[in-house]
Structures are given as structure tokens and as C-alpha cells.
Design a protein around this motif. Sequence first.
Motif, PDB file in Angstrom:
ATOM      1  N   TYR A 219      -1.479 -39.505 -46.837  1.00 54.78           N
ATOM      2  CA  TYR A 219      -2.806 -39.232 -46.277  1.00 54.78           C
ATOM      3  C   TYR A 219      -3.511 -40.529 -45.919  1.00 54.78           C
ATOM      4  N   THR A 222      -1.706 -42.175 -42.700  1.00 55.84           N
ATOM      5  CA  THR A 222      -1.935 -41.459 -41.445  1.00 55.84           C
ATOM      6  C   THR A 222      -3.389 -41.572 -40.990  1.00 55.84           C
ATOM      7  N   ASN A 223      -4.320 -41.626 -41.920  1.00 57.20           N
ATOM      8  CA  ASN A 223      -5.720 -41.801 -41.539  1.00 57.20           C
ATOM      9  C   ASN A 223      -5.970 -43.176 -40.935  1.00 57.20           C
ATOM     10  N   ALA A 247      -2.071 -36.397 -39.658  1.00 48.87           N
ATOM     11  CA  ALA A 247      -3.139 -36.689 -40.613  1.00 48.87           C
ATOM     12  C   ALA A 247      -3.645 -35.410 -41.261  1.00 48.87           C
ATOM     13  N   GLU A 251      -3.385 -34.522 -45.201  1.00 49.37           N
ATOM     14  CA  GLU A 251      -4.623 -34.220 -45.924  1.00 49.37           C
ATOM     15  C   GLU A 251      -4.512 -32.879 -46.649  1.00 49.37           C
TER      16      GLU A 251
END
Length: 282
Positions: A219, A222-223, A247, A251
Motif C-alpha cells: 500500500y 503503490t501510493n 493502489a 489499500e
Amino acid sequence: MDSDVIPPPRDESHIDLTLSWRMFRQNAKPFLATQGIALGGVIGFAVVISILLSVFGLETSSGSNPEGILTIQDFFVLFLQVPSLLIFLAFQGSLFGLAFDVMSSGDQFTELGGTFRYLGKFWRRYLLFGFFLNLPTICLVIIGVSFGGVALAHLADLIILFTPISFVVFVIFVQAGPALTTQSDIKSAFKDNFQTLRTALRRLLKTWIIFWIIFYLPYFITNLLVLAQINAFMQGDLTGLYLLVLALITEMWYFFAGVPVQTLTATRIFNSLHLAPPREKS
């Protein structure tokens, strides 16, 4: 002779995580339903807030106030979001009640009704616990609202800065979660939390570092990748749309699987130091 064979040392961190994952899979429905209710509450409040802002012609100054000065409108929007945050934190705390049912009962079973039972008994405790556990994230949100465009421009840097702080705060306070469900008062629960921190720090660090690598790191990465493409997205370039999808997936992985496993793991650690915890079957 067999009696002379020294058994290998127990890797408690491995047992903490593998047993918690197994218990989550066996009791996924009540955990997922609780998370779904919590998320639905947040989305519902967001919709209501958007409607109210539209009806009254209000908007925050975050997009037009680079100096980062909060206006009356900003305070109004923050005030509207408080009930959503409180409900969310209370439901997150109730997961520790479900985890206690699973890890401390003979049948290792729980159900959705336990969520509301523990909410009714301990919601004040869960709110206090949620505030401490999520304090870095709350501070990050306040910074984002206060400084608007400036904070957005440096959001990746802020996330990189706050993530290790969040982990430290998490390790310091997470064991208060199961203690709040079992101890007679809040003071005793936090006293127990810090006692566990002193006596089992190495185990806590190992367990939670592995947990964060499995559930939070995807998470986090990817953010950051999405933030690196944020300008392109704002200009209508959707070539990196797959990053948004990735993302969202990571998440959801953290929220729907990681958070329940987190509560089960913390409860397993608590039980192993206070009770006779469920053991892995040979």
C-alpha cells in the motif's frame, strides 16, 4: 534417545502471524462485515458533507490558500468530519473484541453481533485507543487541510516522513488494544501495554515488521507511485491508470485483511503472556 533431543526454539513471531492469518480466514465474515460497516460510514458521511457544502455554497480554502491559513469554512468542514472519524475509530476498536472472542474462546469463533456488543461496552476506550494509535495520521491530515496546495506538493515527502513515525507509535500502543478489552479500567490496560513493551520488545518488533512488510508495504509503495504521477492525472493523462487500480487493491488488502489480522496478532501476543493461547496444530 528421543528424550535427549532438544526441540527447536519456538519462533513466536511466526506463530503470531500464521495463527492469526488462519483464524482470520476461519472467521472472515464478521471481520469483513465490521470493516464494511466502518467504511460505509465514512463514505456516507463524505456524501452528506459534500451535499451540505454544495447546498450552502461552501468549500475549503485548501486549493486557493497557499499560505495555509484556516478559514471558518475549513473549521466547519473539519467539524462535520469529526463524527465520521469517531464512528470509524470505534468500529476499528471493536475488532479487538472479535479477536478476543476468537483467540480466547475454546471454539475459536466469533460473529458480527460481537462487534456491537463490544462497541456498547467499550466504545469510549476504543476511541481513546484509536486516537493514540492513529495520532501521526491525524496530524498528517490536519497538516494537509491547513497547508492545502503546499502540503499536496510535498505529500510524498510527508508520507515518507510520517510512515516510520506511525510504525513507532503503532508498536508503542498496539498492545493496549487487547488489554482494553480484558482489563477492568483504562489505566490498567495502558499499564499492561507498557509492561508488554518492556518485556517483549524484540518479539513485538520482529512480529510487526513482518506484518508491515506483508500488509502495509505494498500500500505504501503503490501510493508513492500514484503521487509521482499525480500531475499527469490532474492534466487528464490516464496512461498510469493501472497505478490507481493497484493502489486501490493494496489499500483494500491492508484494510480488509491486514487490520483484522493485526487485531488477532496483538491479541495472540497478549494471550501468550497472560493466558494459554491457541497453539498451532502439529
